[in-house]
Motif scaffolding. Structure first.
Motif, mmCIF file in Angstrom:
data_model
loop_
_atom_site.group_PDB
_atom_site.id
_atom_site.type_symbol
_atom_site.label_atom_id
_atom_site.label_comp_id
_atom_site.label_asym_id
_atom_site.label_seq_id
_atom_site.Cartn_x
_atom_site.Cartn_y
_atom_site.Cartn_z
ATOM 1 N N THR A 49 0.840 -1.202 0.000
ATOM 2 C CA THR A 49 0.000 0.000 0.000
ATOM 3 C C THR A 49 0.869 1.244 0.000
ATOM 4 O O THR A 49 0.376 2.354 -0.058
ATOM 5 C CB THR A 49 -0.869 0.087 1.270
ATOM 6 O OG1 THR A 49 0.000 0.269 2.396
ATOM 7 C CG2 THR A 49 -1.708 -1.146 1.450
ATOM 8 N N VAL A 94 -8.584 -0.917 1.620
ATOM 9 C CA VAL A 94 -9.724 -1.361 0.823
ATOM 10 C C VAL A 94 -11.039 -1.163 1.590
ATOM 11 O O VAL A 94 -12.054 -0.796 1.006
ATOM 12 C CB VAL A 94 -9.532 -2.833 0.390
ATOM 13 C CG1 VAL A 94 -10.738 -3.324 -0.389
ATOM 14 C CG2 VAL A 94 -8.265 -2.963 -0.446
ATOM 15 N N LYS A 97 -12.041 2.216 1.104
ATOM 16 C CA LYS A 97 -12.532 2.427 -0.256
ATOM 17 C C LYS A 97 -13.990 1.988 -0.379
ATOM 18 O O LYS A 97 -14.818 2.717 -0.944
ATOM 19 C CB LYS A 97 -11.655 1.645 -1.240
ATOM 20 C CG LYS A 97 -11.761 2.190 -2.642
ATOM 21 C CD LYS A 97 -10.933 1.386 -3.618
ATOM 22 C CE LYS A 97 -11.396 1.700 -5.032
ATOM 23 N NZ LYS A 97 -10.962 0.681 -5.983
ATOM 24 N N ARG A 116 -11.946 -7.831 -4.133
ATOM 25 C CA ARG A 116 -11.726 -6.383 -4.193
ATOM 26 C C ARG A 116 -10.285 -6.021 -3.830
ATOM 27 O O ARG A 116 -9.701 -5.113 -4.403
ATOM 28 C CB ARG A 116 -12.673 -5.645 -3.223
ATOM 29 C CG ARG A 116 -14.130 -5.785 -3.551
ATOM 30 C CD ARG A 116 -14.466 -4.936 -4.770
ATOM 31 N NE ARG A 116 -15.918 -4.846 -4.912
ATOM 32 C CZ ARG A 116 -16.622 -3.765 -4.576
ATOM 33 N NH1 ARG A 116 -16.020 -2.704 -4.104
ATOM 34 N NH2 ARG A 116 -17.931 -3.760 -4.717
ATOM 35 N N TRP A 120 -7.646 -4.162 -6.096
ATOM 36 C CA TRP A 120 -6.921 -2.964 -5.661
ATOM 37 C C TRP A 120 -5.430 -3.163 -5.878
ATOM 38 O O TRP A 120 -4.726 -2.282 -6.338
ATOM 39 C CB TRP A 120 -7.207 -2.687 -4.183
ATOM 40 C CG TRP A 120 -6.531 -1.429 -3.718
ATOM 41 C CD1 TRP A 120 -7.049 -0.168 -3.727
ATOM 42 C CD2 TRP A 120 -5.199 -1.319 -3.208
ATOM 43 N NE1 TRP A 120 -6.120 0.719 -3.265
ATOM 44 C CE2 TRP A 120 -4.972 0.050 -2.941
ATOM 45 C CE3 TRP A 120 -4.172 -2.230 -2.958
ATOM 46 C CZ2 TRP A 120 -3.769 0.514 -2.433
ATOM 47 C CZ3 TRP A 120 -2.974 -1.761 -2.462
ATOM 48 C CH2 TRP A 120 -2.783 -0.397 -2.196
ATOM 49 N N HIS A 124 -3.147 -0.689 -7.857
ATOM 50 C CA HIS A 124 -2.277 0.247 -7.143
ATOM 51 C C HIS A 124 -1.024 -0.374 -6.557
ATOM 52 O O HIS A 124 -0.149 0.338 -6.087
ATOM 53 C CB HIS A 124 -3.049 0.907 -5.988
ATOM 54 C CG HIS A 124 -4.303 1.582 -6.435
ATOM 55 N ND1 HIS A 124 -4.297 2.814 -7.029
ATOM 56 C CD2 HIS A 124 -5.597 1.183 -6.388
ATOM 57 C CE1 HIS A 124 -5.552 3.150 -7.325
ATOM 58 N NE2 HIS A 124 -6.354 2.176 -6.942
#
Length: 910
Positions: A49, A94, A97, A116, A120, A124
């Motif tokens: 991340t 997430v 998000k 999901r 992600w 990213h």
RNA sequence: GGGCGCGUAGCUCAGUUGGUUAGAGUACUUCCUUGACAUGGAAGGGGUCACAGGUUCAAGUCCUGUCGCGCCCACCA
């Protein structure tokens, strides 16, 4: 034929073409050469991340310097990049998000939520990788790994099963650090303590009356309790920082040796608010000096109390839901948040006159390292790794020096942690991560730990359910040095960097493992370094790396750690945009002395930018003057001039210094050496001198020779600009200098006489420039100068006459061996027995000059006296090294000569 | 409570196993713009190496203590 450089250095334009090329260039040979010793680094896997911050920038620059240098030195240099899945952090991202869509993860369900997360990650997850490339990191990108890769996950499962089979993994109810926000257990390392201004509440717990209605009384009070006035008749007073936990109290404990309370041990207390009867117990864990010496015992909410609960067989009452809201065991306070409940309880105690007082009290409280919420000591069923057996060989490896820390002082930090190691809580109540390879039989309740999904239990039941928890991210990261190579090679893995066979992967692992060096920040020692050492020794039976280089923490000007949450970070990407990646790298390294913390401000990066600009312009100047056929490799040794030899010899020194400094992890020294050489020796002096003979082929050869090698020396620090310039030089051999050869000193260019002669030049030019400034003479005014030297140095002096003339605009320069001073001249001592006289008829005020000389003589006499005293000291002469004594003697002679000479000059003024 | 690190120029910091006159970057002052570079060049000012003892022929450097700052670890509730 060299190409031209644009007149303006534009970092962005220069840099953008290079990282792609580096990523495409094979940096390793197709087949590892078994005869060559490899150099291996594994990148500390950045959080998937993550976005690049200064810490990463520093960390990667250091590693890139190491890997580039070793690669250029001909080693098989492998730099294994990748990211870790950062379970909690990624899940949080997430969750935030989907929260924007008004969803919680439970709304989606586990499978959908994980989809999901993967989505992600695809979108990213490579941000940081791109950013590292943008910094110029020459990793072997085709080997990029991710801790959740299929193959890597198999390593994780393998390790879990092996440790379980060995009895080193167990499950049990213990107090762990619980983050009520992330709603998961955390390891001790993930819950760092921060000092908080808290309060210490003194609460009266009423004693239950004895059967005959009387209360036990105490005979006499001890001296120590002077500041607490307690009515021991009716109450026992406890002190706590977390009054809300009293709802779960199942005892009050005192120290068995505490005379104040001895008579009360075994008595019963009515727990206020809950009206529960609890006992007074005695336990050595209680500190007599703290608070009142009596402590409330909440076995389900405090690690100490948990211990006491076990020894005294107390009831464990959990009063909290996982989200920090009190549960039904909390009576009237159920459904309140833990801090809300604290306030309410204090109010209620006040009302009942049970609150004696509140003291200010600083204490350290654990915080979640991902969301900074205050963690709760929480009783729950978790999985643990028994660490003691793993730590023993890891301690030995460091104590024996097999693994070395730089700086050495980190060894102690490591050993201290290792020697006091506690079991590692590895289960996390989140979804994103490696699911525990554990199944529970729904019929016979058996626990199955297996590498593959089991079909049925030994009892025959097929009702098997997998544990819901996932593993701590560090439980996968600690395998990085060997799992990234495909260990344990259970089956052929799909690696996208070639047609790999299992055999080949095994070969690679045994070739590149143990790795050479690990570069990381101090806070990672426990999380990762220590655990990698344990894992390496346990599963590979060999250390994972030889050297551990710990660099400093990047801080802002006020000394705070730079972090996004503090909002004080300088974004490396901004610096790159403004000054270029080369400037960023250069400045970071120049500031970062071995392992000390780094204080940053934007201005620091200007130095890097200015230096890059200097490199650019010097190169441009040299290139625009090169004739065809000049390669920098065909220096004619016979026609070398003094200045040529001097600069080549200085280049040798620079090569030696830079190489040695990198070998010893002194990166700031390395970068300063090459800076000093290139700017202040090569540019300031040699290039200036060379302008006089710029048309000569040999001068051009020397210029290009030095430039090429300087660029090589600079390339680990400033790879973009050096590669850009190199690519436009004549006679280049490689596509990129990332795979060129590291320069080596050339003994043919070592010549002491030339260096001495040049030092005379510097001294003369320096003295004359000084005079000009003193006398307000513009550079255009030509000077008349006489150089007086002893016979033996005459030749050397004559060899540099033209240089001095050129550099100091001297019209006439006579070299003589005359000893007497020149009348009406300004004399300067430029070597210990060489005098430079500047002839100046009428340009100087004799009185002023006389005064100046008098002062100078006085100063020197003072110096001389102190030297004489020193040399008269028998102890000094006897004990000091011969060289030191000799130097002092020489200096004395020198001083005497100078003083005599100056006096003469002074008296010559009429 | 334990451990570690740091106090050197106005600022940010180097300073190797003790050994000539303690360095750099930046800021400041003065001067220099005809073709590599003003993101430049030349010269200069500025330091009781936190303080106090000690070891030594010799201490910024080694030892002890004091003061100030910072970090890490720790179950004083």
């Amino acid at each position: 034929m060299s190409q031209e450089l644009p007149s303006q250095y534009n970092p962005k334009e220069v840099e953008e073409k290079w990282f792609d090329l580096w990523a495409k260039t094979p940096l390793l040979h197709a087949e590892a050469d078994p005869k060559k010793k490899p150099f291996t680094i594994v990148i500390p896997p950045p959080n998937v991340t993550g976005i690049l911050h200064m810490g990463h920038a520093l960390n990667n620059t250091i590693q890139d310097i190491l890997i580039r240098t070793r690669r250029m030195q001909g080693k098989e240099a492998l730099w294994m990049p990748g990211t870790d899945h950062a379970g909690i952090a990624t899940q949080n991202v997430v969750e935030r998000k989907i929260a924007k869509e008004g969803l919680k993860r439970h709304d989606l369900g586990r499978d959908e939520f994980l989809k999901r997360v993967w989505q992600w990650k695809e979108e990213h997850g490579s941000t940081i990788i791109h950013q590292l490339k943008r910094m110029g990191a020459t990793c072997d990108w085709q080997r990029e790994r991710f801790t959740m890769d299929e193959g890597y996950s198999k390593s994780v499962v393998e390790v879990f099963v092996r440790l379980y089979d060995k009895g080193l993994i167990y499950r049990g109810d213990y107090i762990i650090n619980w983050c009520p926000r992330c709603q998961t257990a955390l390891s001790d390392e993930e819950a760092p303590h921060r000092d908080l201004d808290g309060k210490l509440y003194y609460i009266k717990y009423p004693l239950k009356k004895t059967e005959d209605g009387r209360q036990k009384t105490e005979d006499g009070k001890t001296k120590k309790q002077k500041n607490i006035k307690t009515d021991y008749t009716d109450y026992i007073v406890v002190a706590t920082t977390r009054p809300e936990t009293m709802l779960g109290d199942t005892a009050v404990a005192v120290n068995p040796t505490d005379k104040r309370y001895k008579h009360l041990i075994g008595e019963t207390i009515i727990l206020p608010l809950m009206e529960r009867e609890i006992k007074i117990i005695a336990d050595h864990l209680v500190d007599k000096k703290f608070g009142t010496g009596a402590v409330k015992v909440t076995p389900a909410h405090d690690p100490n109390d948990y211990q006491m609960g076990k020894t005294h067989n107390l009831e464990f009452i959990n009063i909290m839901h996982p989200d920090g809201v009190l549960n039904e065991n909390a009576g009237d306070y159920a459904q309140m948040d833990r801090f809300e409940a604290r306030e309410a309880i204090i109010e209620d105690l006040k009302e009942r006159k049970l609150l004696l007082k509140i003291d200010e009290h600083k204490h350290a409280v654990g915080h979640c390292y991902r969301c900074h919420t205050i963690v709760e000591p929480y009783l729950s069923k978790q999985w643990f790794v028994k660490m003691k057996p793993l730590s023993k060989p890891a301690i030995k490896a460091v104590k024996s020096g097999e693994i070395k820390f730089y700086l050495k002082r980190w060894t102690k930090v490591y050993l201290n942690w290792m020697e006091n190691i506690k079991d590692w809580c590895i289960s996390r109540q989140i979804w994103w991560g490696h699911r525990l390879p554990v199944w529970y039989c729904q019929d016979c309740k058996a626990v199955l730990v297996s590498r593959v999904t089991p079909e049925k239990c030994a009892c025959g039941s097929t009702k098997l359910e997998q544990d819901l928890d996932v593993l701590d991210t560090w439980f996968s990261s600690w395998l990085w040095p060997f799992a990234t190579f495909g260990w344990p090679f259970l089956e052929k893995q799909s690696m996208d960097h070639g047609p790999w066979t299992m055999d080949k992967q095994k070969q690679e692992l045994s070739y590149f493992y143990p790795t050479s060096v690990l570069v990381t920040a101090p806070e990672i020692i426990f999380f990762w370094v220590a655990r990698m050492i344990m894992a390496g020794l346990e599963f590979m039976e060999e250390i994972p790396f030889h050297d551990v280089y710990i660099h400093g923490t990047v801080r802002d000007e006020e000394g705070k750690k730079m972090s996004k949450s503090l909002g004080n970070s300088i974004d490396p990407l901004d610096i790159i945009a403004q000054y270029g990646a080369d400037a960023l790298r250069f400045s970071l390294i120049a500031i970062a002395a071995s392992g000390s913390d780094i204080f940053l401000s934007t201005e620091r990066f200007q130095q890097g930018r200015n230096f890059a600009n200097k490199i650019w312009n010097a190169s441009r100047f040299i290139m625009m003057n090169l004739k065809d056929g000049v390669t920098g490799e065909n220096i004619d040794q016979k026609t070398l001039k003094v200045q040529d030899i001097w600069v080549l010899s200085a280049l040798n020194d620079a090569i030696k210094k830079v190489t040695k400094s990198i070998d010893t992890f002194k990166f700031n020294e390395a970068v300063n050496s090459v800076y000093e050489f290139f700017w202040h020796k090569f540019c300031d002096w040699y290039v200036e001198i060379a302008k006089d003979s710029i048309g000569d082929k040999n001068t051009q050869e020397v210029l290009l020779h030095v430039l090429k090698r300087s660029l090589l020396l600079l390339s680990p620090f400033m790879p973009f600009i050096t590669d850009e310039i190199s690519s436009k030089l004549p006679g280049k051999t490689n596509e990129t200098i990332a795979i060129a050869n590291w320069p080596v000193p050339n003994k043919a260019f070592e010549n002491k006489a030339a260096v001495c002669a040049m030092e005379l030049v510097f001294a003369c030019v320096f003295a004359l420039r000084n005079r000009r400034a003193e006398l307000n003479l513009l550079p255009q005014v030509p000077l008349h100068v006489r150089l007086s030297t002893p016979e033996k140095k005459k030749k050397a002096a004559e060899s540099v006459v033209s240089l001095i003339k050129h550099l100091a605009n001297v019209a006439e320069l006579d070299v003589t061996t005359l000893k007497e001073a020149v009348p009406n001249a300004l004399s300067s001592l430029v070597d210990k027995d060489v005098h430079l006289d500047l002839l100046l008829e009428g340009l100087v005020d004799p009185e002023k000059e006389k005064a100046r000389l008098d002062k100078q003589v006085a100063d020197l006499v003072k110096q001389l006296r102190s030297k004489e005293v020193m040399l008269a000291n028998k102890e000094f002469v006897k004990k000091a090294p011969q060289a030191v004594v000799e130097k002092e003697k020489e200096r004395t002679v020198e001083l005497k000569n100078t003083i005599g000479r100056l006096k003469e000059v002074r008296n010559a003024f009429k």
